[in-house]
Design an enzyme around this catalytic site. Structure first.
Site, PDB file in Angstrom:
ATOM      1  N   ARG A   1      -2.443  21.536 -14.532  1.00 48.67           N
ATOM      2  CA  ARG A   1      -1.478  20.490 -14.907  1.00 48.67           C
ATOM      3  C   ARG A   1      -1.770  19.904 -16.285  1.00 48.67           C
ATOM      4  NH1 ARG A   1       1.443  15.792 -11.239  1.00 48.67           N
ATOM      5  NH2 ARG A   1       2.620  14.932 -12.983  1.00 48.67           N
TER       6      ARG A   1
ATOM      7  N   GLU B   1      -3.917  17.008 -11.371  1.00 48.95           N
ATOM      8  CA  GLU B   1      -4.443  17.402 -12.681  1.00 48.95           C
ATOM      9  C   GLU B   1      -5.949  17.668 -12.687  1.00 48.95           C
ATOM     10  OE1 GLU B   1      -2.350  15.656 -16.046  1.00 48.95           O
ATOM     11  OE2 GLU B   1      -4.210  15.758 -17.179  1.00 48.95           O
TER      12      GLU B   1
ATOM     13  N   LYS C   1       7.831  22.752 -14.297  1.00 50.08           N
ATOM     14  CA  LYS C   1       7.013  21.594 -13.926  1.00 50.08           C
ATOM     15  C   LYS C   1       6.709  21.610 -12.429  1.00 50.08           C
ATOM     16  CE  LYS C   1       5.755  16.939 -14.478  1.00 50.08           C
ATOM     17  NZ  LYS C   1       5.833  15.698 -15.212  1.00 50.08           N
TER      18      LYS C   1
ATOM     19  N   ASN D   1       0.221  18.534 -21.036  1.00 52.72           N
ATOM     20  CA  ASN D   1      -0.087  17.545 -22.069  1.00 52.72           C
ATOM     21  C   ASN D   1      -0.171  18.148 -23.462  1.00 52.72           C
ATOM     22  OD1 ASN D   1      -0.362  15.081 -20.544  1.00 52.72           O
ATOM     23  ND2 ASN D   1      -2.096  16.104 -19.560  1.00 52.72           N
TER      24      ASN D   1
ATOM     25  N   HIS E   1       0.182  15.890 -26.434  1.00 54.36           N
ATOM     26  CA  HIS E   1       0.129  14.501 -25.979  1.00 54.36           C
ATOM     27  C   HIS E   1      -1.132  13.766 -26.440  1.00 54.36           C
ATOM     28  CE1 HIS E   1       3.528  15.803 -23.625  1.00 54.36           C
ATOM     29  NE2 HIS E   1       3.637  14.661 -22.992  1.00 54.36           N
TER      30      HIS E   1
ATOM     31  N   ARG F   1       0.812  -1.238   0.000  1.00 55.68           N
ATOM     32  CA  ARG F   1       0.000   0.000   0.000  1.00 55.68           C
ATOM     33  C   ARG F   1       0.837   1.276   0.000  1.00 55.68           C
ATOM     34  NH1 ARG F   1      -2.967  -3.242   3.602  1.00 55.68           N
ATOM     35  NH2 ARG F   1      -4.755  -4.149   2.538  1.00 55.68           N
TER      36      ARG F   1
ATOM     37  N   LYS G   1       3.531  11.234 -11.487  1.00 54.11           N
ATOM     38  CA  LYS G   1       2.667  10.387 -12.322  1.00 54.11           C
ATOM     39  C   LYS G   1       3.412   9.079 -12.562  1.00 54.11           C
ATOM     40  CE  LYS G   1      -0.210  13.525 -14.999  1.00 54.11           C
ATOM     41  NZ  LYS G   1      -0.503  14.012 -16.370  1.00 54.11           N
TER      42      LYS G   1
ATOM     43  N   GLU H   1       9.905  17.646 -24.799  1.00 51.21           N
ATOM     44  CA  GLU H   1       9.274  18.085 -23.543  1.00 51.21           C
ATOM     45  C   GLU H   1       9.862  19.423 -23.082  1.00 51.21           C
ATOM     46  OE1 GLU H   1       6.681  16.427 -22.628  1.00 51.21           O
ATOM     47  OE2 GLU H   1       6.955  14.264 -22.930  1.00 51.21           O
TER      48      GLU H   1
ATOM     49  N   HIS I   1       8.294   8.258 -27.451  1.00 55.48           N
ATOM     50  CA  HIS I   1       7.292   9.144 -26.849  1.00 55.48           C
ATOM     51  C   HIS I   1       7.540  10.606 -27.247  1.00 55.48           C
ATOM     52  CE1 HIS I   1       4.549  10.816 -23.880  1.00 55.48           C
ATOM     53  NE2 HIS I   1       5.526  11.579 -23.438  1.00 55.48           N
TER      54      HIS I   1
ATOM     55  N   HIS J   1      -0.062  10.555 -27.972  1.00 50.61           N
ATOM     56  CA  HIS J   1      -0.405   9.243 -27.404  1.00 50.61           C
ATOM     57  C   HIS J   1      -1.139   8.390 -28.440  1.00 50.61           C
ATOM     58  CE1 HIS J   1      -0.174  10.614 -22.897  1.00 50.61           C
ATOM     59  NE2 HIS J   1       1.006  10.369 -23.416  1.00 50.61           N
TER      60      HIS J   1
HETATM   61  P1  NAD Z   1      13.032   5.242 -22.033  1.00 47.15           P
HETATM   62  O1  NAD Z   1      12.890   5.108 -20.578  1.00 47.15           O
HETATM   63  O2  NAD Z   1      12.543   4.128 -22.887  1.00 47.15           O
HETATM   64  O3  NAD Z   1      14.568   5.507 -22.363  1.00 47.15           O
HETATM   65  C1  NAD Z   1      14.947   5.682 -23.703  1.00 47.15           C
HETATM   66  C2  NAD Z   1      16.081   4.744 -24.110  1.00 47.15           C
HETATM   67  O4  NAD Z   1      17.300   5.265 -23.593  1.00 47.15           O
HETATM   68  C3  NAD Z   1      15.970   3.344 -23.573  1.00 47.15           C
HETATM   69  O5  NAD Z   1      16.430   2.446 -24.555  1.00 47.15           O
HETATM   70  C4  NAD Z   1      16.907   3.345 -22.382  1.00 47.15           C
HETATM   71  O6  NAD Z   1      17.394   2.060 -22.058  1.00 47.15           O
HETATM   72  C5  NAD Z   1      17.991   4.238 -22.868  1.00 47.15           C
HETATM   73  N1  NAD Z   1      18.753   4.957 -21.843  1.00 47.15           N
HETATM   74  C6  NAD Z   1      18.306   5.495 -20.712  1.00 47.15           C
HETATM   75  N2  NAD Z   1      19.266   6.205 -20.134  1.00 47.15           N
HETATM   76  C7  NAD Z   1      20.363   6.082 -20.904  1.00 47.15           C
HETATM   77  C8  NAD Z   1      21.679   6.594 -20.837  1.00 47.15           C
HETATM   78  N3  NAD Z   1      22.029   7.435 -19.873  1.00 47.15           N
HETATM   79  N4  NAD Z   1      22.558   6.262 -21.797  1.00 47.15           N
HETATM   80  C9  NAD Z   1      22.184   5.445 -22.831  1.00 47.15           C
HETATM   81  N5  NAD Z   1      20.942   4.947 -22.961  1.00 47.15           N
HETATM   82  C10 NAD Z   1      20.057   5.270 -21.998  1.00 47.15           C
HETATM   83  O7  NAD Z   1      12.316   6.566 -22.576  1.00 47.15           O
HETATM   84  P2  NAD Z   1      12.179   8.037 -21.999  1.00 47.15           P
HETATM   85  O8  NAD Z   1      12.114   8.898 -23.179  1.00 47.15           O
HETATM   86  O9  NAD Z   1      13.170   8.320 -20.945  1.00 47.15           O
HETATM   87  O10 NAD Z   1      10.756   8.002 -21.287  1.00 47.15           O
HETATM   88  C11 NAD Z   1       9.585   7.785 -22.026  1.00 47.15           C
HETATM   89  C12 NAD Z   1       8.516   7.314 -21.078  1.00 47.15           C
HETATM   90  O11 NAD Z   1       8.260   8.315 -20.110  1.00 47.15           O
HETATM   91  C13 NAD Z   1       7.201   7.016 -21.764  1.00 47.15           C
HETATM   92  O12 NAD Z   1       6.712   5.790 -21.303  1.00 47.15           O
HETATM   93  C14 NAD Z   1       6.310   8.146 -21.314  1.00 47.15           C
HETATM   94  O13 NAD Z   1       4.964   7.783 -21.257  1.00 47.15           O
HETATM   95  C15 NAD Z   1       6.860   8.448 -19.963  1.00 47.15           C
HETATM   96  N6  NAD Z   1       6.574   9.802 -19.464  1.00 47.15           N
HETATM   97  C16 NAD Z   1       6.081   9.920 -18.227  1.00 47.15           C
HETATM   98  C17 NAD Z   1       5.840  11.169 -17.703  1.00 47.15           C
HETATM   99  C18 NAD Z   1       5.365  11.300 -16.294  1.00 47.15           C
HETATM  100  O14 NAD Z   1       5.013  12.406 -15.893  1.00 47.15           O
HETATM  101  N7  NAD Z   1       5.373  10.261 -15.503  1.00 47.15           N
HETATM  102  C19 NAD Z   1       6.112  12.306 -18.467  1.00 47.15           C
HETATM  103  C20 NAD Z   1       6.623  12.151 -19.741  1.00 47.15           C
HETATM  104  C21 NAD Z   1       6.853  10.891 -20.236  1.00 47.15           C
HETATM  105  N1  GLY Z   2       3.870  14.747 -18.277  1.00 42.35           N
HETATM  106  C1  GLY Z   2       2.640  15.328 -17.859  1.00 42.35           C
HETATM  107  C2  GLY Z   2       2.515  15.515 -16.390  1.00 42.35           C
HETATM  108  O1  GLY Z   2       3.384  15.161 -15.624  1.00 42.35           O
HETATM  109  O2  GLY Z   2       1.519  15.995 -15.948  1.00 42.35           O
END
Ligand code: NAD
Ligand code: GLY
Length: 368
Positions: free
Chosen positions: A246, A242, A232, A250, A253, A126, A148, A190, A270, A257
């Protein structure tokens, strides 16, 4: 600018007793003292993926005190593995290790790892502590901040999840040196988003510094990350779950998405989908008469300068877009809600875009 411990800047996400710092600097992966105060107890589970583990896992774990019980989980790499089944692997490892409510999960990786580890922490017994150590630009400027967490569902992106804030975020700019250029560009989407929605001066600065940013010049990258995280943090402090402002985070997005889900997770990054999505949102804002041609041209040019796509995928029809967009989390009842631009640096959420205008945009928007 750098002080003795490598921390260039520390920002705060102000959420009362759940407030937390974001440390930004160089060499921070080797500075466990920045994390130690936030560990809930002796049990620490570091989660990463198969690509990041050989680069950073040993270095990171070696810095942690020998008195801690440190375990690791290495997941497969890719958006297609951002699933409840892979979160379950983290829960399996926690239970097999006998970890209790005083354990701490550490997300060492990009947004995929961060989102999954955060959700694993939100639900394990939890709710247990977790720490974000983002290693991609995208995760350093966006996903590691704001709480998130979650996973994808075959029918929709990030459809299963929870709001669960980390205890601290540690941004080591050095980790960007190993990041592929395509991933750097994806993260830049972003960064550009913050300029478009909130800060026209920052957008102008991005226009001028994009080549240096793509070359990962440390001072400019640190500045871009800090300004992004500051915007942010302000928005999250105002509207954690949100209910209002917030949603502006997006921008692009809803279209993005839809692209990601339709193309199959992992095929369009992404950030690439968000880049094209922001171009579509800016074009729609222009068609509605909300931004002029010059503002549209600047929006498209800055996205393109980050080596991001402007066109939508050739295999997506308008109906494909609309079907996916109807599942967006921002929608209320059956009303589609879109983030659009009133001006550069000023975004809004609208549920009043006439369906025929949206359909016409989708029908004649460039494909590639
Ligand atoms: P990712 O986590 O897939 O990383 C991208 C690639 O880079 C992967 O292959 C990873 O293994 C590699 N990598 C990571 N760090 C590295 C480094 N230092 N050196 C070499 N390779 C490295 O993608 P991302 O772009 O970091 O994140 C995308 C995700 O984030 C999506 O799922 C998206 O929905 C999510 N997201 C979430 C929020 C949120 O608020 N929670 C906001 C924006 C995006
Ligand atoms: N990436 C959108 C949010 O964190 O609200």
């Amino acid at each position: 600018m750098t002080n003795v411990d490598g921390v260039q800047r520390t920002l705060k996400v102000a959420l009362g007793e759940r407030s937390y710092p974001i440390h930004i600097g160089t060499g921070l992966l080797g500075k466990p003292e920045l994390l130690t105060p936030y560990l809930a107890g002796q049990q620490v589970m570091v989660v990463t993926n198969e690509s990041i583990a050989p680069l950073y896992l040993d270095k990171f774990c070696a810095g942690l005190s020998a008195s801690l019980d440190v375990r690791t989980v290495v997941l497969p790499d890719g958006e297609q593995y951002k699933t409840i089944e892979h979160v379950s692997r983290i829960w399996d490892a926690l239970l097999e290790a006998g970890f209790n409510r005083r354990c701490t999960l550490v997300a060492l990786g990009g947004g995929v790892i961060g989102d999954m580890v955060g959700y694993a922490a939100a639900a394990y017994q939890r709710g247990v502590a977790f720490i974000q150590v983002p290693t991609t630009l995208l995760s350093q400027v966006d996903s590691s901040v704001g709480g998130k967490t979650g996973v994808n569902h075959p029918l929709g992106k990030n459809m299963i999840g929870a709001f669960w804030q980390p205890k601290v975020v540690l941004v080591d700019i050095d980790s960007l040196k190993s990041l592929p250029r395509r991933e750097l560009s994806a993260g830049m989407a972003e960064v550009i988003k913050y300029g478009l929605i909130r800060d026209e001066a920052f957008l102008s600065w991005l226009e001028a510094t994009m080549p240096a940013l793509l070359d990962v010049e440390p001072e400019v990258v640190a500045e871009a990350i800090a300004r992004s995280c500051q915007i942010k943090a302000e928005i999250v402090a105002e509207d954690e779950t949100e209910q209002g402002v917030r949603a502006l985070l997006n921008l692009g997005h809803t279209f993005g998405h839809a692209i990601e889900a339709h193309q199959g997770y992992g095929n369009w990054l992404h950030g690439e989908a968000v880049g094209a999505g922001m171009a579509m949102a800016a074009t729609l804002s222009n068609r509605l008469g909300w931004i002029d041609d010059a503002a549209l041209a600047r929006s498209l040019a800055v996205i393109e300068s980050a080596e991001l796509p402007l066109a939508a995928p050739a295999n997506m029809s308008s109906d494909d877009f609309l079907a996916r967009m109807r599942l967006d989390k921002k929608n209320i009842d059956t009303r589609l809600r879109l983030v659009l631009l009133n001006a550069l640096g000023d975004a809004c959420v609208s549920d009043a875009v006439p369906v025929d205008v949206l359909r016409t945009l989708l029908d004649d928007y460039p494909r590639r």
